[in-house]
Structures are given as C-alpha cells and as structure tokens.
Motif scaffolding. Structure first.
Motif, PDB file in Angstrom:
ATOM      1  N   ASP A 172     -11.410-112.590  22.577  1.00  0.00           N
ATOM      2  CA  ASP A 172     -11.505-111.870  23.847  1.00  0.00           C
ATOM      3  C   ASP A 172     -10.950-112.679  25.015  1.00  0.00           C
ATOM      4  O   ASP A 172     -10.542-112.114  26.026  1.00  0.00           O
ATOM      5  N   CYS A 173     -10.923-113.980  24.892  1.00  0.00           N
ATOM      6  CA  CYS A 173     -10.462-114.861  25.977  1.00  0.00           C
ATOM      7  C   CYS A 173      -8.952-115.035  26.008  1.00  0.00           C
ATOM      8  O   CYS A 173      -8.394-115.421  27.035  1.00  0.00           O
ATOM      9  N   ILE A 174      -8.278-114.758  24.911  1.00  0.00           N
ATOM     10  CA  ILE A 174      -6.860-115.088  24.802  1.00  0.00           C
ATOM     11  C   ILE A 174      -6.004-114.300  25.788  1.00  0.00           C
ATOM     12  O   ILE A 174      -5.107-114.852  26.418  1.00  0.00           O
ATOM     13  N   ASP A 175      -6.255-113.007  25.954  1.00  0.00           N
ATOM     14  CA  ASP A 175      -5.451-112.231  26.899  1.00  0.00           C
ATOM     15  C   ASP A 175      -5.583-112.773  28.317  1.00  0.00           C
ATOM     16  O   ASP A 175      -4.590-112.898  29.036  1.00  0.00           O
ATOM     17  N   ALA A 176      -6.801-113.104  28.716  1.00  0.00           N
ATOM     18  CA  ALA A 176      -7.008-113.677  30.055  1.00  0.00           C
ATOM     19  C   ALA A 176      -6.313-115.037  30.170  1.00  0.00           C
ATOM     20  O   ALA A 176      -5.712-115.347  31.203  1.00  0.00           O
ATOM     21  N   LEU A 209      -3.639-116.068  28.498  1.00  0.00           N
ATOM     22  CA  LEU A 209      -2.193-115.860  28.566  1.00  0.00           C
ATOM     23  C   LEU A 209      -1.768-115.343  29.931  1.00  0.00           C
ATOM     24  O   LEU A 209      -0.725-115.735  30.457  1.00  0.00           O
ATOM     25  N   GLU A 210      -2.565-114.480  30.522  1.00  0.00           N
ATOM     26  CA  GLU A 210      -2.270-113.981  31.867  1.00  0.00           C
ATOM     27  C   GLU A 210      -2.304-115.122  32.883  1.00  0.00           C
ATOM     28  O   GLU A 210      -1.427-115.254  33.727  1.00  0.00           O
ATOM     29  N   ALA A 211      -3.298-115.984  32.776  1.00  0.00           N
ATOM     30  CA  ALA A 211      -3.412-117.124  33.692  1.00  0.00           C
ATOM     31  C   ALA A 211      -2.279-118.122  33.486  1.00  0.00           C
ATOM     32  O   ALA A 211      -1.826-118.769  34.436  1.00  0.00           O
ATOM     33  N   MET A 212      -1.806-118.245  32.259  1.00  0.00           N
ATOM     34  CA  MET A 212      -0.743-119.202  31.970  1.00  0.00           C
ATOM     35  C   MET A 212       0.571-118.819  32.633  1.00  0.00           C
ATOM     36  O   MET A 212       1.459-119.657  32.786  1.00  0.00           O
ATOM     37  N   ARG A 253      -1.435-112.650  19.249  1.00  0.00           N
ATOM     38  CA  ARG A 253      -1.214-112.581  20.703  1.00  0.00           C
ATOM     39  C   ARG A 253      -0.412-113.788  21.189  1.00  0.00           C
ATOM     40  O   ARG A 253       0.473-113.663  22.011  1.00  0.00           O
ATOM     41  N   LEU A 254      -0.715-114.956  20.653  1.00  0.00           N
ATOM     42  CA  LEU A 254      -0.011-116.171  21.056  1.00  0.00           C
ATOM     43  C   LEU A 254       1.462-116.130  20.669  1.00  0.00           C
ATOM     44  O   LEU A 254       2.328-116.449  21.483  1.00  0.00           O
ATOM     45  N   VAL A 255       1.757-115.739  19.435  1.00  0.00           N
ATOM     46  CA  VAL A 255       3.154-115.763  18.986  1.00  0.00           C
ATOM     47  C   VAL A 255       3.993-114.658  19.633  1.00  0.00           C
ATOM     48  O   VAL A 255       5.219-114.726  19.590  1.00  0.00           O
ATOM     49  N   GLN A 256       3.361-113.692  20.254  1.00  0.00           N
ATOM     50  CA  GLN A 256       4.077-112.638  20.969  1.00  0.00           C
ATOM     51  C   GLN A 256       4.252-112.942  22.455  1.00  0.00           C
ATOM     52  O   GLN A 256       4.969-112.233  23.143  1.00  0.00           O
ATOM     53  N   SER A 257       3.627-113.981  22.937  1.00  0.00           N
ATOM     54  CA  SER A 257       3.617-114.263  24.371  1.00  0.00           C
ATOM     55  C   SER A 257       4.831-115.082  24.798  1.00  0.00           C
ATOM     56  O   SER A 257       5.071-116.173  24.297  1.00  0.00           O
ATOM     57  N   GLN A 258       5.548-114.558  25.769  1.00  0.00           N
ATOM     58  CA  GLN A 258       6.721-115.249  26.301  1.00  0.00           C
ATOM     59  C   GLN A 258       6.352-116.499  27.091  1.00  0.00           C
ATOM     60  O   GLN A 258       7.184-117.379  27.268  1.00  0.00           O
TER      61      GLN A 258
END
Length: 92
Positions: A11-15, A17-20, A43-48
């Motif tokens: 649940d924390c990963i989207d937040a 990634l947004e903060a990153m 989610r991590l491997v899809q994040s630019q």
C-alpha cells in the motif's frame, strides 16, 4: 534513500513512487527488510522515476517470489542498477 526496516507494505509503494518524482536523480534505494510482495515489484519495475537508480535493495522481503525476482532481473529500467533481492545480487 534508506527505508530499511520501516514496515513498508504494498500500500505504501504508490505513495513512495509519487514522492520520488520530487527526489531528482535518486541513485540508491534501500527497501530491504519490509513487507513488500510481487505487487510492489511490479509497480517498481513499471515506474519511470527509477531510471536514475544505480542500486536498489529488496532483500528480506520474504513475500517476493521467484517470479518477482525475475521481473527485477529483466527490467529495462533497472538495467544499469545493481539489484539485491532474494538474499543475493541478481545477475543481469
């Protein structure tokens, strides 16, 4: 960025990634010893925003399966990063 032993869940990963997006050219991310699963890996491997990483540590996230490890190993976004997961450095 060291987030080791912080009890992060999927649940924390989207937040995170947004903060990153505001972290500029982050080169190191330690997510070891948390409660992440294959969902987080996806989610991590899809994040630019991870394109600048030179090292990512996902060791001691016991719910990451062999399939998740393979996704990390094959991720084009992490091609230039050293990836630690499953108790070892993943070979490219």
């Amino acid at each position: 960025l060291n987030l080791q032993h912080t009890r992060l869940t999927d649940d924390c990963i989207d937040a995170l990634l947004e903060a990153m997006c505001f972290c500029g050219q982050l080169t190191y991310l330690n997510l070891s010893s948390n409660k992440l699963t294959d969902h987080s890996v996806q989610r991590l491997v899809q994040s630019q925003v991870l394109g600048w990483l030179r090292e990512i540590n996902l060791n001691n996230n016991k719910a990451i399966t062999q399939e998740g490890l393979e996704r990390l190993r094959q991720s084009p976004l992490l091609a230039h990063a050293t990836v630690y997961a499953g108790g070892k450095q993943l070979a490219k």
